[in-house]
Design a protein around this motif. Structure first.
Motif, PDB file in Angstrom:
ATOM      1  N   PRO A  21      -6.518  -0.987  -8.936  1.00  0.00           N
ATOM      2  CA  PRO A  21      -5.599   0.135  -8.658  1.00  0.00           C
ATOM      3  C   PRO A  21      -5.179   0.230  -6.998  1.00  0.00           C
ATOM      4  CG  PRO A  21      -7.618   1.036  -9.961  1.00  0.00           C
ATOM      5  CD  PRO A  21      -8.063  -0.301  -9.444  1.00  0.00           C
ATOM      6  N   ILE A  22      -5.978  -0.024  -6.155  1.00  0.00           N
ATOM      7  CA  ILE A  22      -5.869   0.083  -4.746  1.00  0.00           C
ATOM      8  C   ILE A  22      -4.752  -1.202  -4.396  1.00  0.00           C
ATOM      9  CG2 ILE A  22      -6.756  -0.274  -2.467  1.00  0.00           C
ATOM     10  CD1 ILE A  22      -9.071   1.243  -3.370  1.00  0.00           C
ATOM     11  N   PHE A  23      -5.120  -2.268  -4.994  1.00  0.00           N
ATOM     12  CA  PHE A  23      -4.175  -3.604  -4.888  1.00  0.00           C
ATOM     13  C   PHE A  23      -2.834  -3.358  -5.565  1.00  0.00           C
ATOM     14  CE2 PHE A  23      -2.448  -7.533  -6.784  1.00  0.00           C
ATOM     15  CZ  PHE A  23      -2.496  -8.368  -5.723  1.00  0.00           C
ATOM     16  N   LEU A  24      -2.802  -2.558  -6.724  1.00  0.00           N
ATOM     17  CA  LEU A  24      -1.468  -2.537  -7.193  1.00  0.00           C
ATOM     18  C   LEU A  24      -0.795  -1.321  -6.464  1.00  0.00           C
ATOM     19  CD1 LEU A  24      -2.367  -2.437 -11.056  1.00  0.00           C
ATOM     20  CD2 LEU A  24      -1.408  -4.188  -9.739  1.00  0.00           C
ATOM     21  N   LEU A  25      -1.510  -0.470  -6.025  1.00  0.00           N
ATOM     22  CA  LEU A  25      -0.986   0.859  -5.090  1.00  0.00           C
ATOM     23  C   LEU A  25       0.033   0.062  -3.861  1.00  0.00           C
ATOM     24  CD1 LEU A  25      -0.960   3.793  -4.681  1.00  0.00           C
ATOM     25  CD2 LEU A  25      -2.590   3.511  -3.119  1.00  0.00           C
ATOM     26  N   PHE A  26      -0.479  -0.954  -3.232  1.00  0.00           N
ATOM     27  CA  PHE A  26       0.107  -1.493  -2.351  1.00  0.00           C
ATOM     28  C   PHE A  26       1.020  -2.577  -2.679  1.00  0.00           C
ATOM     29  CE2 PHE A  26      -3.592  -0.041   0.194  1.00  0.00           C
ATOM     30  CZ  PHE A  26      -3.024   0.189   1.526  1.00  0.00           C
ATOM     31  N   VAL A  27       1.312  -3.093  -3.822  1.00  0.00           N
ATOM     32  CA  VAL A  27       1.973  -4.293  -4.096  1.00  0.00           C
ATOM     33  C   VAL A  27       3.151  -3.589  -5.218  1.00  0.00           C
ATOM     34  CG1 VAL A  27       0.379  -5.930  -3.999  1.00  0.00           C
ATOM     35  CG2 VAL A  27       0.872  -5.132  -6.396  1.00  0.00           C
ATOM     36  N   ASP A  28       2.779  -2.512  -5.551  1.00  0.00           N
ATOM     37  CA  ASP A  28       3.927  -1.925  -6.467  1.00  0.00           C
ATOM     38  C   ASP A  28       5.162  -1.574  -6.002  1.00  0.00           C
ATOM     39  OD1 ASP A  28       5.122  -0.482  -8.637  1.00  0.00           O
ATOM     40  OD2 ASP A  28       4.256   1.520  -8.147  1.00  0.00           O
ATOM     41  N   PHE A  29       6.519  -2.019  -6.309  1.00  0.00           N
ATOM     42  CA  PHE A  29       7.729  -1.801  -5.960  1.00  0.00           C
ATOM     43  C   PHE A  29       8.707  -1.258  -6.769  1.00  0.00           C
ATOM     44  CE2 PHE A  29       7.664  -6.064  -7.635  1.00  0.00           C
ATOM     45  CZ  PHE A  29       8.880  -6.061  -8.210  1.00  0.00           C
ATOM     46  N   VAL A  30       8.209  -0.805  -7.850  1.00  0.00           N
ATOM     47  CA  VAL A  30       9.023  -0.216  -8.800  1.00  0.00           C
ATOM     48  C   VAL A  30       8.552   1.127  -9.297  1.00  0.00           C
ATOM     49  CG1 VAL A  30      10.008  -2.382  -9.947  1.00  0.00           C
ATOM     50  CG2 VAL A  30       8.060  -1.722 -10.758  1.00  0.00           C
ATOM     51  N   GLY A 144      -2.006  -6.428   2.303  1.00  0.00           N
ATOM     52  CA  GLY A 144      -1.582  -6.044   0.974  1.00  0.00           C
ATOM     53  C   GLY A 144      -0.105  -5.721   1.049  1.00  0.00           C
ATOM     54  N   SER A 145       0.325  -5.143   2.114  1.00  0.00           N
ATOM     55  CA  SER A 145       1.695  -4.588   2.411  1.00  0.00           C
ATOM     56  C   SER A 145       2.801  -5.684   2.829  1.00  0.00           C
ATOM     57  CB  SER A 145       1.765  -3.243   3.234  1.00  0.00           C
ATOM     58  OG  SER A 145       1.405  -3.401   4.624  1.00  0.00           O
ATOM     59  N   SER A 146       2.144  -6.576   3.830  1.00  0.00           N
ATOM     60  CA  SER A 146       2.932  -7.528   4.469  1.00  0.00           C
ATOM     61  C   SER A 146       2.720  -8.875   3.668  1.00  0.00           C
ATOM     62  CB  SER A 146       2.671  -7.557   6.039  1.00  0.00           C
ATOM     63  OG  SER A 146       2.744  -6.128   6.666  1.00  0.00           O
ATOM     64  N   LEU A 147       1.921  -9.023   3.015  1.00  0.00           N
ATOM     65  CA  LEU A 147       1.714 -10.386   2.341  1.00  0.00           C
ATOM     66  C   LEU A 147       1.516 -10.309   0.963  1.00  0.00           C
ATOM     67  CD1 LEU A 147      -0.874 -11.942   4.762  1.00  0.00           C
ATOM     68  CD2 LEU A 147       1.406 -12.389   4.965  1.00  0.00           C
ATOM     69  N   PHE A 148       0.907  -9.731   0.187  1.00  0.00           N
ATOM     70  CA  PHE A 148       0.541  -9.715  -1.100  1.00  0.00           C
ATOM     71  C   PHE A 148       1.999  -8.872  -1.776  1.00  0.00           C
ATOM     72  CE2 PHE A 148      -3.941  -9.307  -0.703  1.00  0.00           C
ATOM     73  CZ  PHE A 148      -3.945 -10.764  -0.525  1.00  0.00           C
ATOM     74  N   ARG A 149       2.472  -7.975  -1.139  1.00  0.00           N
ATOM     75  CA  ARG A 149       3.631  -7.125  -1.587  1.00  0.00           C
ATOM     76  C   ARG A 149       5.025  -8.262  -1.650  1.00  0.00           C
ATOM     77  NH1 ARG A 149       7.163  -2.672  -0.217  1.00  0.00           N
ATOM     78  NH2 ARG A 149       7.619  -1.339  -2.030  1.00  0.00           N
ATOM     79  N   PRO A 150       5.230  -8.748  -0.464  1.00  0.00           N
ATOM     80  CA  PRO A 150       6.398  -9.533  -0.411  1.00  0.00           C
ATOM     81  C   PRO A 150       6.173 -10.966  -1.513  1.00  0.00           C
ATOM     82  CG  PRO A 150       5.709  -8.901   1.687  1.00  0.00           C
ATOM     83  CD  PRO A 150       4.607  -8.509   0.872  1.00  0.00           C
ATOM     84  N   ALA A 151       5.006 -11.261  -1.669  1.00  0.00           N
ATOM     85  CA  ALA A 151       4.656 -12.422  -2.555  1.00  0.00           C
ATOM     86  C   ALA A 151       5.061 -12.018  -4.023  1.00  0.00           C
ATOM     87  CB  ALA A 151       3.229 -12.917  -2.434  1.00  0.00           C
ATOM     88  N   VAL A 152       4.744 -10.641  -4.139  1.00  0.00           N
ATOM     89  CA  VAL A 152       4.948 -10.335  -5.658  1.00  0.00           C
ATOM     90  C   VAL A 152       6.656 -10.217  -5.805  1.00  0.00           C
ATOM     91  CG1 VAL A 152       4.837  -8.328  -6.994  1.00  0.00           C
ATOM     92  CG2 VAL A 152       2.767  -9.219  -5.862  1.00  0.00           C
ATOM     93  N   ILE A 153       7.133  -9.547  -4.830  1.00  0.00           N
ATOM     94  CA  ILE A 153       8.776  -9.495  -4.820  1.00  0.00           C
ATOM     95  C   ILE A 153       9.318 -10.633  -5.083  1.00  0.00           C
ATOM     96  CG2 ILE A 153      10.517  -8.509  -3.524  1.00  0.00           C
ATOM     97  CD1 ILE A 153       9.032  -6.419  -2.600  1.00  0.00           C
ATOM     98  N   TRP A 154       8.607 -11.675  -4.246  1.00  0.00           N
ATOM     99  CA  TRP A 154       9.470 -13.163  -4.307  1.00  0.00           C
ATOM    100  C   TRP A 154       9.371 -13.500  -5.639  1.00  0.00           C
ATOM    101  CZ3 TRP A 154       7.288 -17.894  -5.067  1.00  0.00           C
ATOM    102  CH2 TRP A 154       7.980 -18.938  -5.046  1.00  0.00           C
ATOM    103  N   ILE A 155       8.217 -13.395  -6.551  1.00  0.00           N
ATOM    104  CA  ILE A 155       7.909 -13.821  -7.654  1.00  0.00           C
ATOM    105  C   ILE A 155       8.922 -13.060  -8.619  1.00  0.00           C
ATOM    106  CG2 ILE A 155       6.404 -13.738  -9.724  1.00  0.00           C
ATOM    107  CD1 ILE A 155       4.028 -14.449  -7.627  1.00  0.00           C
ATOM    108  N   ASN A 156       9.191 -11.779  -8.493  1.00  0.00           N
ATOM    109  CA  ASN A 156       9.960 -11.034  -9.198  1.00  0.00           C
ATOM    110  C   ASN A 156      11.394 -11.644  -8.989  1.00  0.00           C
ATOM    111  OD1 ASN A 156      11.155  -8.302 -10.468  1.00  0.00           O
ATOM    112  ND2 ASN A 156      12.095  -8.489  -8.521  1.00  0.00           N
ATOM    113  N   ASN A 157      11.868 -11.819  -8.009  1.00  0.00           N
ATOM    114  CA  ASN A 157      13.332 -12.240  -7.648  1.00  0.00           C
ATOM    115  C   ASN A 157      13.436 -13.793  -8.281  1.00  0.00           C
ATOM    116  OD1 ASN A 157      13.860  -9.967  -6.255  1.00  0.00           O
ATOM    117  ND2 ASN A 157      13.583 -10.734  -4.068  1.00  0.00           N
ATOM    118  N   LEU A 158      12.461 -14.531  -8.134  1.00  0.00           N
ATOM    119  CA  LEU A 158      12.492 -15.826  -8.838  1.00  0.00           C
ATOM    120  C   LEU A 158      12.599 -15.588 -10.516  1.00  0.00           C
ATOM    121  CD1 LEU A 158      12.260 -18.630  -8.009  1.00  0.00           C
ATOM    122  CD2 LEU A 158       9.920 -18.869  -8.686  1.00  0.00           C
TER     123      LEU A 158
END
Length: 523
Positions: A21-30, A144-158
């Motif tokens: 849950p803590i990991f998802l809290l930081f990477v969740d962008f929707v 989480g906010s500066s590395l994991f979250r951008p990585a998740v967003i990059w995968i989403n955009n791909l």
């Protein structure tokens, strides 16, 4: 089921229940994760202490006194992240070459307790920079906010590109605006530190640099439940020692340093003879089958550690006091000398309180729906490094949004109600007539007035039929709607100037609807 199996899997289960849950809290962008999940962050030791959750803070110490450092392997996201790194490193490696790579080392008590003492003393004098850099939870937040979250967003955009090529618009492109150079450098630095230390020395960060680990080690050495040897069945094969990522097991002497043991229970599963047990072993009980070290020697070693720590703190206290006063005065002078100090997020109350409580965990930055929060570099001085500020370059603070103040685990941002938010003045709009296109190009605009929710910015007669913005400071709350929409670039014609101490304004009066009776069709 063997004790080793159920204890290890129980630890893994608890770690997953907190980490995911803590990991998802930081990477969740929707906004799929409810804001209430942020309540898990209060279980982190430093946020609990700074946020005034003293009951939770004491509970963590009591758990350490009873069970040992289970916090480090279950509740701390940075500790779980290090376990994941260790597991990834061991994939595809044979146990004799890969997993069994550690060995017992003596604890670096002078460094461990010296850093703990220095962190505490600096914090007492209002200098929290060392705490900001060493707090494990805040370091995980930066990653989480500066590395994991951008990585998740990059995968989403791909995925969005792939799906759109098939006329499927389930995914959509997302732009991330919150990662700054300072936050990215800090995240990469701490992640590389974790990786290098985990590969070569296991939990070295937790047992030497981390102030939370240092604090828990003071109570876990006296824990009621300990991992202990059965000297009658142990053949000193050393497998448990080479498995211990905390480097806390001395298989030759049959000793376990419980001040460094993080209760991962890997050693229990590695012992083929079952000579290691996690059992109730109070300190006052004579060790017959436990560690064959006398209580006198143990007390002497402990006393030496405390004396070394006390000497370190005592010798640094005068220096720390002088440094703290210098840094605080420098920060104050810097804030007063700068024309545009940072705009503090709603709920910060004032800059000194905010700097004392904020550890730069970035959770407010990731949860801000308008992405108006940024992490500071050195533009506001070293004392404000990695703290969030409000940037109106391309967005504004939503009028009734209180999310950032609700998720802050340390209460550096005081939780605000909607009524409090809409009357909190974090800054005041300042108008520069020489930049405004109404003046420079003699053309109509009025965008700033149209986007002001309180009508603090309104248009007044200027030249002929032209009107120009005028600011009523008593109505402005500093939301930045005017600045973000201003078409003048690169320097906007209207800019929010920060209140270093937040003020309060009257809530705008709503116009009363006239009660008119209409006969017929009303034409």
């Amino acid at each position: 089921m063997k004790q080793s199996n159920y204890l290890k899997w129980l630890r893994v289960l608890l770690a997953a229940l907190f980490f995911i849950p803590i990991f998802l809290l930081f990477v969740d962008f929707v906004v799929l994760i409810p804001t209430g999940v942020s309540g898990l962050l209060h279980a982190q030791i430093i946020p609990a202490f700074l946020g005034g959750f003293i009951g939770l803070f004491i509970l963590q110490l009591v758990l350490g006194l009873v069970f040992g450092r289970i916090y480090c392997s279950t509740l701390c996201p940075a500790g779980v992240l290090q376990d994941i790194i260790n597991r990834l490193f061991c994939i595809g490696k044979k146990k004799k070459n890969g997993i069994y790579r550690f060995k017992y080392t003596k604890p670096m008590n002078l460094l461990r307790y010296g850093l703990l003492g220095l962190t505490i003393v600096l914090a007492i004098f209002g200098v929290t920079e060392l705490l900001v850099w060493l707090d494990p939870y805040s370091n995980f937040g930066r990653i989480g906010s500066s590395l994991f979250r951008p990585a998740v967003i990059w995968i989403n955009n791909l995925l969005a590109d792939v799906m759109m090529s098939m006329d499927n618009y389930t995914f959509y492109h997302v732009t991330i605006k919150t990662v700054t150079t300072a936050s990215l450098v800090a995240a990469i630095t701490i992640l590389l530190t974790f990786i290098v230390m985990v590969i070569f020395r296991g939990r070295l960060f937790c047992n030497t640099l981390c102030p939370v680990g240092g604090l828990l080690s003071l109570v876990s050495r006296y824990s009621l439940f300990k991992i202990s040897f059965d000297k009658h069945t142990c053949n000193s094969c050393g497998i448990c020692e080479r498995t211990c990522k905390a480097e806390a097991i001395d298989s030759k002497e049959m000793q376990v340093d419980m001040s460094r043991c993080v209760d991962c229970f890997n050693c229990l599963g590695s012992c083929k003879k079952g000579s290691l047990q996690y059992r109730f072993t109070p300190s006052f009980r004579k060790a017959t089958e436990v560690q064959p070290v006398s209580s006198t020697d143990q007390m002497v070693n402990t006393r030496r550690s405390f004396l070394a720590t006390g000497a370190t703190v005592a010798t640094t206290l005068p220096v720390v006091s002088a440094v703290a006063k210098t840094m605080k005065s420098t920060d104050e002078d810097d804030v007063e000398s700068r024309h545009w100090p940072p705009v503090l997020p709603p709920g910060a109350i004032n800059v000194e309180r905010f700097k004392d409580k904020c550890t730069g965990c970035h959770v407010c930055v990731t949860k801000c729906p308008s992405q108006v929060l940024r992490l500071a570099g050195l533009q506001y001085g070293f004392g404000y490094l990695l703290r969030p500020y409000v940037s109106y370059h391309d967005s504004y603070c939503n009028y009734e949004c209180t999310i950032c103040s609700q998720v802050c685990p340390t209460h550096a941002l005081k939780p605000l109600t909607v009524d409090e938010k809409v009357t909190t003045q974090i800054g005041i709009a300042t108008f520069f007539i020489d930049r405004c296109i109404v003046n420079t190009e003699e053309t109509d605009c009025g965008a700033c007035s149209e986007h002001c929710p309180t009508q603090a910015v309104h248009m007044v007669p200027y030249k002929g039929t032209l009107t120009i913005p005028h600011v009523e400071p008593d109505l402005c709350i500093g939301c930045g709607g005017c600045e973000s929409i201003c078409p003048v670039n690169p320097d906007h014609a209207i800019i929010i100037k920060s209140n270093l101490v937040h003020q309060y304004v009257e809530k705008p009066l709503e116009e009363e609807a006239l009660d008119i009776e209409i006969d017929g069709f009303g034409f």
